[in-house]
Design an enzyme around this catalytic site. Sequence first.
Site, PDB file in Angstrom:
ATOM      1  N   GLU A  35       5.937  26.207 -32.059  1.00 20.67           N
ATOM      2  CA  GLU A  35       4.555  26.194 -32.519  1.00 20.67           C
ATOM      3  C   GLU A  35       3.886  27.257 -31.564  1.00 20.67           C
ATOM      4  O   GLU A  35       2.730  27.274 -31.389  1.00 20.67           O
ATOM      5  CB  GLU A  35       4.153  24.866 -31.989  1.00 20.67           C
ATOM      6  CG  GLU A  35       4.749  23.783 -33.011  1.00 20.67           C
ATOM      7  CD  GLU A  35       4.084  22.262 -32.475  1.00 20.67           C
ATOM      8  OE1 GLU A  35       2.992  21.849 -33.157  1.00 20.67           O
ATOM      9  OE2 GLU A  35       4.854  22.019 -31.546  1.00 20.67           O
ATOM     10  N   ARG A 268      -3.949  12.943 -29.912  1.00 24.02           N
ATOM     11  CA  ARG A 268      -4.271  12.506 -31.040  1.00 24.02           C
ATOM     12  C   ARG A 268      -2.869  11.819 -31.628  1.00 24.02           C
ATOM     13  O   ARG A 268      -1.926  12.084 -31.061  1.00 24.02           O
ATOM     14  CB  ARG A 268      -4.127  13.709 -32.272  1.00 24.02           C
ATOM     15  CG  ARG A 268      -4.995  13.676 -33.162  1.00 24.02           C
ATOM     16  CD  ARG A 268      -5.037  14.749 -34.226  1.00 24.02           C
ATOM     17  NE  ARG A 268      -3.640  14.765 -34.896  1.00 24.02           N
ATOM     18  CZ  ARG A 268      -2.844  15.875 -34.845  1.00 24.02           C
ATOM     19  NH1 ARG A 268      -3.164  17.034 -34.516  1.00 24.02           N
ATOM     20  NH2 ARG A 268      -1.733  15.472 -35.521  1.00 24.02           N
ATOM     21  N   GLU A 283       3.468   9.016 -34.294  1.00 15.64           N
ATOM     22  CA  GLU A 283       3.810   9.748 -33.197  1.00 15.64           C
ATOM     23  C   GLU A 283       2.407  10.094 -32.341  1.00 15.64           C
ATOM     24  O   GLU A 283       1.393   9.950 -32.923  1.00 15.64           O
ATOM     25  CB  GLU A 283       4.316  11.016 -33.408  1.00 15.64           C
ATOM     26  CG  GLU A 283       3.713  11.872 -34.182  1.00 15.64           C
ATOM     27  CD  GLU A 283       3.562  13.438 -34.136  1.00 15.64           C
ATOM     28  OE1 GLU A 283       4.306  13.853 -33.120  1.00 15.64           O
ATOM     29  OE2 GLU A 283       2.840  14.106 -34.952  1.00 15.64           O
TER      30      GLU A 283
HETATM   31  N1  LIG Z   1       8.198   7.571 -41.841  1.00 17.24           N
HETATM   32  C1  LIG Z   1       7.426   8.431 -42.662  1.00 17.24           C
HETATM   33  N2  LIG Z   1       6.973   8.194 -43.826  1.00 17.24           N
HETATM   34  C2  LIG Z   1       6.361   8.942 -44.766  1.00 17.24           C
HETATM   35  N3  LIG Z   1       5.821  10.112 -44.152  1.00 17.24           N
HETATM   36  C3  LIG Z   1       6.040  10.532 -43.111  1.00 17.24           C
HETATM   37  C4  LIG Z   1       6.858   9.804 -42.036  1.00 17.24           C
HETATM   38  N4  LIG Z   1       7.211  10.341 -40.969  1.00 17.24           N
HETATM   39  C5  LIG Z   1       6.448  11.559 -40.944  1.00 17.24           C
HETATM   40  N5  LIG Z   1       5.765  11.699 -42.120  1.00 17.24           N
HETATM   41  C6  LIG Z   1       5.137  12.599 -42.877  1.00 17.24           C
HETATM   42  O1  LIG Z   1       5.601  13.884 -41.883  1.00 17.24           O
HETATM   43  C7  LIG Z   1       4.498  14.427 -41.170  1.00 17.24           C
HETATM   44  C8  LIG Z   1       4.939  15.085 -39.954  1.00 17.24           C
HETATM   45  O2  LIG Z   1       5.397  13.974 -38.978  1.00 17.24           O
HETATM   46  P1  LIG Z   1       5.161  13.456 -37.458  1.00 17.24           P
HETATM   47  O3  LIG Z   1       3.507  13.532 -37.307  1.00 17.24           O
HETATM   48  O4  LIG Z   1       6.031  12.629 -36.981  1.00 17.24           O
HETATM   49  O5  LIG Z   1       5.786  15.120 -37.029  1.00 17.24           O
HETATM   50  P2  LIG Z   1       5.196  16.282 -36.132  1.00 17.24           P
HETATM   51  O6  LIG Z   1       5.898  17.384 -36.803  1.00 17.24           O
HETATM   52  O7  LIG Z   1       5.402  15.953 -34.869  1.00 17.24           O
HETATM   53  O8  LIG Z   1       3.543  16.404 -36.530  1.00 17.24           O
HETATM   54  P3  LIG Z   1       2.555  17.275 -35.689  1.00 17.24           P
HETATM   55  O9  LIG Z   1       2.070  18.447 -36.623  1.00 17.24           O
HETATM   56  O10 LIG Z   1       1.229  16.179 -35.961  1.00 17.24           O
HETATM   57  O11 LIG Z   1       2.794  17.307 -34.342  1.00 17.24           O
HETATM   58  C9  LIG Z   1       3.330  13.265 -40.995  1.00 17.24           C
HETATM   59  O12 LIG Z   1       2.056  13.912 -40.960  1.00 17.24           O
HETATM   60  C10 LIG Z   1       3.425  12.556 -42.474  1.00 17.24           C
HETATM   61  O13 LIG Z   1       3.083  13.419 -43.559  1.00 17.24           O
HETATM   62 MG   LIG Z   2       2.237  14.553 -36.534  1.00 10.14          MG
END
Ligand SMILES: Nc1ncnc2c1ncn2[C@@H]1O[C@H](COP(=O)(O)OP(=O)(O)OP(=O)(O)O)[C@@H](O)[C@H]1O
Ligand SMILES: [Mg+2]
Length: 333
Positions: A35, A268, A283
């Site tokens: 990131e 967040r 998360e």
């Molecule tokens: N169990 C689930 N069921 C449906 N959609 C999901 C699920 N888990 C994650 N998602 C989708 O995937 C996206 C990314 O998941 P998550 O927020 O866990 O990961 P991230 O990559 O850490 O995100 P961020 O950019 O917020 O740090 C979510 O915003 C959602 O759209």
């Molecule tokens: Mg997320």
Amino acid sequence: MSTGSGNVVKQVSLPAVDARRYGRVAVLMGGTSAEREVSLQTGSAVCAALQRSGIDARTVDAVTGFLPELSRSGYDRVFIALHGRGGEDGTVQGALATLGMPFTGSGVLGSALAMDKVRSKWIWQCHGLPTPASVEVTGSADLARVLPELGLPVMVKPVHEGSSCGASRVIDAAGLDAAWRKARALDERVLVEQWINGAEYTVAILGERVLPIIKLETPNEFYDYEAKYLAETTRYLCPCGLSAESEHELGQLALRAFQLVGASGWGRVDLMLDDHGRPSLLEVNTVPGMTSHSLVPMAARHAGISFEELVLQILDTSLPAASADGPREVARA
Ligand SMILES: Nc1ncnc2c1ncn2[C@@H]1O[C@H](COP(=O)(O)OP(=O)(O)OP(=O)(O)O)[C@@H](O)[C@H]1O
Ligand SMILES: [Mg+2]
């Protein structure tokens, strides 16, 4: 980018600031995580906002040698604008604490736990908070458990990644192995979750305050990297369309989830409501994006908090508790 039609955004104004109470501020950004690019944008936006408030702030790229540079250069505090591993995960927080350098946001424990999606879920489950059923996959034996335990579809994601990097939705057994390999290319630990069919929300936390909730809508399969940073089609709804009572309940759930993983200061919480309206926690982000079009600034704006004021309130989390609570309305020096 839309914030929904017919929204009323409160008037915002530049805060009056006694810049001396903060001294010299290093805005730590960049780093080496997946990131990095988003973090550079966050750090630049934060630094510019601090400077507009009259604060002596500089950006520092968190690449090799940044710790000695921080101690040598006489900074008084650090605004952590690093996303992902090696910045949002407790490592930098530990190093700064060891140097005796005050920093913004969560400490070592909260940062590390929030970065680990599996351990965050364990803590929530212990306390009866809802989160999708899941399997952690570290090898092919675990992969064999996924379909019998979770069914389809499932969401496959790296345990420690952000910005949806390495995440995929899997709709048939044939796709599971490829999705696991994609996530594994970024992280040796991979989380497979039951797919939640429903609406997605994000809850910004500032101190102990829950900011207005944002509903995210995308025509993509999920809120993926493209929907987050590139697409024109993502919709951000604030007010989020829930009743005041439901929004309050969801906000309190998010705050509890945030505090249970030991997070503090600001952050967040991402969650979903399934088709029956049941919440599921995804998360906690302890250093979410802070560009002018990011979600926390958007929520703050709807609460009447300008970007400059938001950045100052986050900077206040690096002050000793008593002075952070004190009045900021001091005439500019
Ligand atoms: N169990 C689930 N069921 C449906 N959609 C999901 C699920 N888990 C994650 N998602 C989708 O995937 C996206 C990314 O998941 P998550 O927020 O866990 O990961 P991230 O990559 O850490 O995100 P961020 O950019 O917020 O740090 C979510 O915003 C959602 O759209
Ligand atoms: Mg997320």
